[in-house]
Design a protein around this motif. Structure first.
Motif, PDB file in Angstrom:
ATOM      1  N   TRP A 234      -1.090   2.866   7.783  1.00 40.14           N
ATOM      2  CA  TRP A 234       0.478   2.681   8.282  1.00 40.14           C
ATOM      3  C   TRP A 234       0.969   4.109   8.195  1.00 40.14           C
ATOM      4  CZ3 TRP A 234       3.377  -0.404  10.731  1.00 40.14           C
ATOM      5  CH2 TRP A 234       4.687  -0.407  10.810  1.00 40.14           C
ATOM      6  N   LEU A 235       0.909   4.927   7.258  1.00 39.00           N
ATOM      7  CA  LEU A 235       1.669   6.279   6.968  1.00 39.00           C
ATOM      8  C   LEU A 235       1.247   7.035   8.050  1.00 39.00           C
ATOM      9  CD1 LEU A 235       1.800   6.503   3.222  1.00 39.00           C
ATOM     10  CD2 LEU A 235       3.621   6.224   4.702  1.00 39.00           C
ATOM     11  N   THR A 236      -0.083   7.009   8.518  1.00 43.27           N
ATOM     12  CA  THR A 236      -0.667   8.064   9.239  1.00 43.27           C
ATOM     13  C   THR A 236       0.266   7.933  10.947  1.00 43.27           C
ATOM     14  OG1 THR A 236      -2.665   6.801   9.911  1.00 43.27           O
ATOM     15  CG2 THR A 236      -2.745   8.604   8.245  1.00 43.27           C
ATOM     16  N   LEU A 237       0.145   6.597  10.890  1.00 40.07           N
ATOM     17  CA  LEU A 237       0.905   5.967  12.353  1.00 40.07           C
ATOM     18  C   LEU A 237       2.318   6.486  12.384  1.00 40.07           C
ATOM     19  CD1 LEU A 237       0.677   4.261  14.856  1.00 40.07           C
ATOM     20  CD2 LEU A 237       1.322   2.416  13.500  1.00 40.07           C
ATOM     21  N   LYS A 238       3.137   6.406  11.193  1.00 46.35           N
ATOM     22  CA  LYS A 238       4.547   6.332  11.081  1.00 46.35           C
ATOM     23  C   LYS A 238       5.105   7.795  10.548  1.00 46.35           C
ATOM     24  CE  LYS A 238       7.020   3.294  11.698  1.00 46.35           C
ATOM     25  NZ  LYS A 238       8.006   2.914  12.875  1.00 46.35           N
ATOM     26  N   THR A 239       4.304   8.661  10.148  1.00 44.17           N
ATOM     27  CA  THR A 239       4.580   9.744   9.481  1.00 44.17           C
ATOM     28  C   THR A 239       3.875  11.220  10.247  1.00 44.17           C
ATOM     29  OG1 THR A 239       3.174   9.879   7.747  1.00 44.17           O
ATOM     30  CG2 THR A 239       5.536   8.818   7.582  1.00 44.17           C
ATOM     31  N   ASP A 240       4.315  12.209  10.043  1.00 44.50           N
ATOM     32  CA  ASP A 240       3.401  13.394  10.262  1.00 44.50           C
ATOM     33  C   ASP A 240       3.547  14.408   9.016  1.00 44.50           C
ATOM     34  OD1 ASP A 240       6.117  14.305  10.529  1.00 44.50           O
ATOM     35  OD2 ASP A 240       6.069  14.501  12.733  1.00 44.50           O
ATOM     36  N   GLY A 241       2.972  15.544   9.158  1.00 46.02           N
ATOM     37  CA  GLY A 241       3.287  16.697   8.247  1.00 46.02           C
ATOM     38  C   GLY A 241       2.490  16.017   7.000  1.00 46.02           C
TER      39      GLY A 241
ATOM     40  N   GLY B 201       0.690  -1.096  -0.220  1.00 50.78           N
ATOM     41  CA  GLY B 201       0.039  -0.159   0.018  1.00 50.78           C
ATOM     42  C   GLY B 201       0.809   1.245   0.002  1.00 50.78           C
ATOM     43  N   VAL B 202       1.851   1.238   0.932  1.00 51.45           N
ATOM     44  CA  VAL B 202       2.786   2.445   0.795  1.00 51.45           C
ATOM     45  C   VAL B 202       3.483   2.586  -0.403  1.00 51.45           C
ATOM     46  CG1 VAL B 202       4.931   3.229   1.804  1.00 51.45           C
ATOM     47  CG2 VAL B 202       3.172   2.418   3.361  1.00 51.45           C
ATOM     48  N   GLY B 203       3.690   1.567  -1.000  1.00 52.14           N
ATOM     49  CA  GLY B 203       4.614   1.590  -2.476  1.00 52.14           C
ATOM     50  C   GLY B 203       3.679   2.152  -3.462  1.00 52.14           C
ATOM     51  N   ALA B 204       2.496   1.531  -3.299  1.00 57.75           N
ATOM     52  CA  ALA B 204       1.457   2.033  -4.328  1.00 57.75           C
ATOM     53  C   ALA B 204       0.900   3.633  -4.177  1.00 57.75           C
ATOM     54  CB  ALA B 204       0.216   1.393  -4.234  1.00 57.75           C
ATOM     55  N   LEU B 205       1.110   4.109  -3.060  1.00 59.27           N
ATOM     56  CA  LEU B 205       0.863   5.354  -2.528  1.00 59.27           C
ATOM     57  C   LEU B 205       1.957   6.393  -2.880  1.00 59.27           C
ATOM     58  CD1 LEU B 205      -1.127   4.979   0.697  1.00 59.27           C
ATOM     59  CD2 LEU B 205      -2.202   5.849  -1.406  1.00 59.27           C
TER      60      LEU B 205
ATOM     61  N   TRP C 238       9.422   1.077  16.889  1.00 59.58           N
ATOM     62  CA  TRP C 238       8.190   1.752  17.225  1.00 59.58           C
ATOM     63  C   TRP C 238       8.527   3.323  16.990  1.00 59.58           C
ATOM     64  CZ3 TRP C 238       3.236   0.643  17.111  1.00 59.58           C
ATOM     65  CH2 TRP C 238       2.123   1.517  17.579  1.00 59.58           C
ATOM     66  N   GLY C 239       7.490   4.040  16.386  1.00 56.57           N
ATOM     67  CA  GLY C 239       7.866   5.424  16.638  1.00 56.57           C
ATOM     68  C   GLY C 239       7.876   5.785  15.018  1.00 56.57           C
ATOM     69  N   LYS C 240       7.671   7.498  14.878  1.00 56.70           N
ATOM     70  CA  LYS C 240       7.511   8.131  13.676  1.00 56.70           C
ATOM     71  C   LYS C 240       8.747   8.179  13.066  1.00 56.70           C
ATOM     72  CE  LYS C 240       3.182  10.692  14.758  1.00 56.70           C
ATOM     73  NZ  LYS C 240       2.574   9.637  13.635  1.00 56.70           N
ATOM     74  N   VAL C 241       8.751   8.293  11.679  1.00 61.14           N
ATOM     75  CA  VAL C 241       9.954   8.685  10.824  1.00 61.14           C
ATOM     76  C   VAL C 241       9.754  10.129  10.392  1.00 61.14           C
ATOM     77  CG1 VAL C 241      11.062   8.068   8.529  1.00 61.14           C
ATOM     78  CG2 VAL C 241      10.244   6.204   9.824  1.00 61.14           C
ATOM     79  N   THR C 242      10.527  10.947  10.595  1.00 59.70           N
ATOM     80  CA  THR C 242      10.508  12.570  10.414  1.00 59.70           C
ATOM     81  C   THR C 242      11.371  12.809   9.222  1.00 59.70           C
ATOM     82  OG1 THR C 242      11.903  13.318  11.855  1.00 59.70           O
ATOM     83  CG2 THR C 242       9.571  12.696  12.844  1.00 59.70           C
ATOM     84  N   GLU C 243      11.221  14.021   8.707  1.00 58.16           N
ATOM     85  CA  GLU C 243      12.087  14.597   7.801  1.00 58.16           C
ATOM     86  C   GLU C 243      13.470  14.896   8.577  1.00 58.16           C
ATOM     87  OE1 GLU C 243      10.558  17.933   5.403  1.00 58.16           O
ATOM     88  OE2 GLU C 243       8.787  16.670   5.214  1.00 58.16           O
ATOM     89  N   ASP C 244      13.530  15.384   9.764  1.00 56.44           N
ATOM     90  CA  ASP C 244      14.602  15.528  10.041  1.00 56.44           C
ATOM     91  C   ASP C 244      15.537  14.284  10.482  1.00 56.44           C
ATOM     92  OD1 ASP C 244      14.028  18.139  10.506  1.00 56.44           O
ATOM     93  OD2 ASP C 244      13.412  18.065  12.374  1.00 56.44           O
ATOM     94  N   ASP C 245      14.896  13.193  10.864  1.00 55.37           N
ATOM     95  CA  ASP C 245      15.464  11.844  10.806  1.00 55.37           C
ATOM     96  C   ASP C 245      16.366  11.441   9.396  1.00 55.37           C
ATOM     97  OD1 ASP C 245      14.756  11.557  13.509  1.00 55.37           O
ATOM     98  OD2 ASP C 245      12.836  10.378  12.941  1.00 55.37           O
TER      99      ASP C 245
END
Length: 387
Positions: free
Chosen positions: A196-203, A36-40, A371-378
């Motif tokens: 999954w993306l709403t759980l693992k990302t922000d912005g 799903g993430v790949g297709a999105l 566990w935790g979000k992946v951010t642009e800063d990371d």
């Protein structure tokens, strides 16, 4: 008493039918959000940093998630040899396309960021899109064809034979109902990837994922409802016309099967199985609600429930049929006549009882550690060590 006789043959067959379903559902629940993430990817992430954020939400786990796919294929090969032979020979071209997509995906993960070129990275981003969208669509098309029945027959020595030439074995799969099933599969995995993306990302990545996932979830619910109506009134089911021999030999040609009636008659015979489509609708509805309102953990869990219910509803509706034949219904593969031997199923069950808990424990530990979000800063700070 011989040890494997502690569990009678038919009980083992049902256990392995259920375990096959568990493996396929496990694959959809885990690698499903990877696809799903790949297709999105081209739609939820606009800049290079945003795309790297989305990719790195699944980068550490996609390889482990594909273990379920391998286990499912292995279970078909070892527990249901006739099913393996018939399905892999008949769906050969479709399987080749799926495997090609799965091969492209890891290459795209590894090579995307090796060159600082917009064209280079865009090409690999679309490769990741294909690696997610194509299998998601074709798996649904395959399920639709199983419900419709497949044009094969078995010779006296159980050799599977298909009607049509090589190309038609692929083009013949693209029937309207099968394509609708593909839409159900693709849209529900898009919803799952968005959850999954709403759980693992922000912005902005999360915001776009919520918007697209909401639409995908509504499409999945609508297409699933339409497929149910089509199945009830436009698709012939299959049924035994003779009594099944208890603990009988694994030879489909010993059975007498007729085509006719409706698959949904199973709900009159076993009303309790209605829990599966109910779970499907409730899970999708609540996942869409969660996406719209910005929930995270609960949205992913509801999405998993919806996928569990949808896939389980197919198996429970068809039981005991696994792969029906439209050309020669008597060649149809069922739970009672398409399995490996009694001893083989028992040994496999013992091995599964030992190793399945280890796989689940290891998988749980991996997700806990990551566990935790992946951010642009990371991504920016660790540009040389992440995808």
């Amino acid at each position: 008493m011989i040890l494997y006789e502690l569990i009678d043959f038919d009980t083992l067959r049902v256990i392995w039918w259920a375990l096959l379903g568990v493996l396929l559902i496990g694959f959809a629940l885990t690698d499903g959000f990877d696809m799903g993430v790949g297709a999105l990817l081209p739609f939820v992430a606009r800049s290079d940093v945003e795309r790297r954020v989305a990719i790195n939400t699944v980068g550490p786990v996609w390889e482990g998630n594909q273990v379920w796919f391998i286990l499912g294929g292995g279970a078909i090969f070892a527990a249901w040899p006739p099913l393996y032979a018939v399905s892999f020979s008949g769906f050969y071209l479709a399987m080749f396309v799926v495997l090609a997509a799965f091969i492209v995906r890891p290459v795209a993960f590894k090579y995307r960021s090796k060159r600082d070129s917009a064209t280079w990275r865009t090409c690999w981003d679309w490769a990741l899109f294909a690696g997610g969208a194509v299998p998601a669509l074709l798996f649904g098309v395959a399920v639709g064809n199983v419900l419709l029945g497949v044009p094969f027959h078995l010779t006296e020595d159980l050799m599977p034979m298909y009607d049509g030439n090589f190309a038609m074995k692929f083009l013949g799969l693209l029937r309207p109902f099968a394509l609708l099933s593909g839409v159900v599969s693709l849209s529900m995995l898009l919803m799952h990837g968005a959850a999954w993306l709403t759980l693992k990302t922000d912005g902005m990545v999360a915001i776009r994922a919520r918007a697209i996932g909401t639409v995908a979830g509504m499409v999945a619910a609508g297409a699933y409802a339409l497929a149910g109506l089509w199945l009830a009134f436009g698709v012939d089911g299959f049924a035994f016309t003779s009594e099944v021999v208890a603990n009988g030999p694994s030879n489909p040609l010993y059975s007498e099967v007729a085509r006719g009636g409706s698959w949904l008659s199973a709900y009159a015979e076993r009303p309790w199985i209605a829990i599966a489509p109910l779970m499907g609708f409730v899970g999708i509805t609540m996942a869409v609600r969660g996406l719209r309102e910005g929930f995270e953990v609960s949205t992913l869990l509801w999405s998993k429930l919806g996928i569990f219910g949808i896939i389980a509803s197919v198996g429970l509706t068809m039981f005991p049929f696994i792969l029906p034949s439209t050309v020669d219904p008597d060649s149809s593969l069922t739970v009672w006549d398409a399995s490996s031997s009694h001893r083989t199923l028992f040994i496999m069950l013992v091995v599964t009882a030992i190793f399945m808990p280890l796989i689940l424990a290891y998988t749980s530990w991996v997700y806990k550690v990551l566990w935790g979000k992946v951010t642009e800063d990371d991504v920016t700070a660790n540009s040389h060590s992440v995808y």
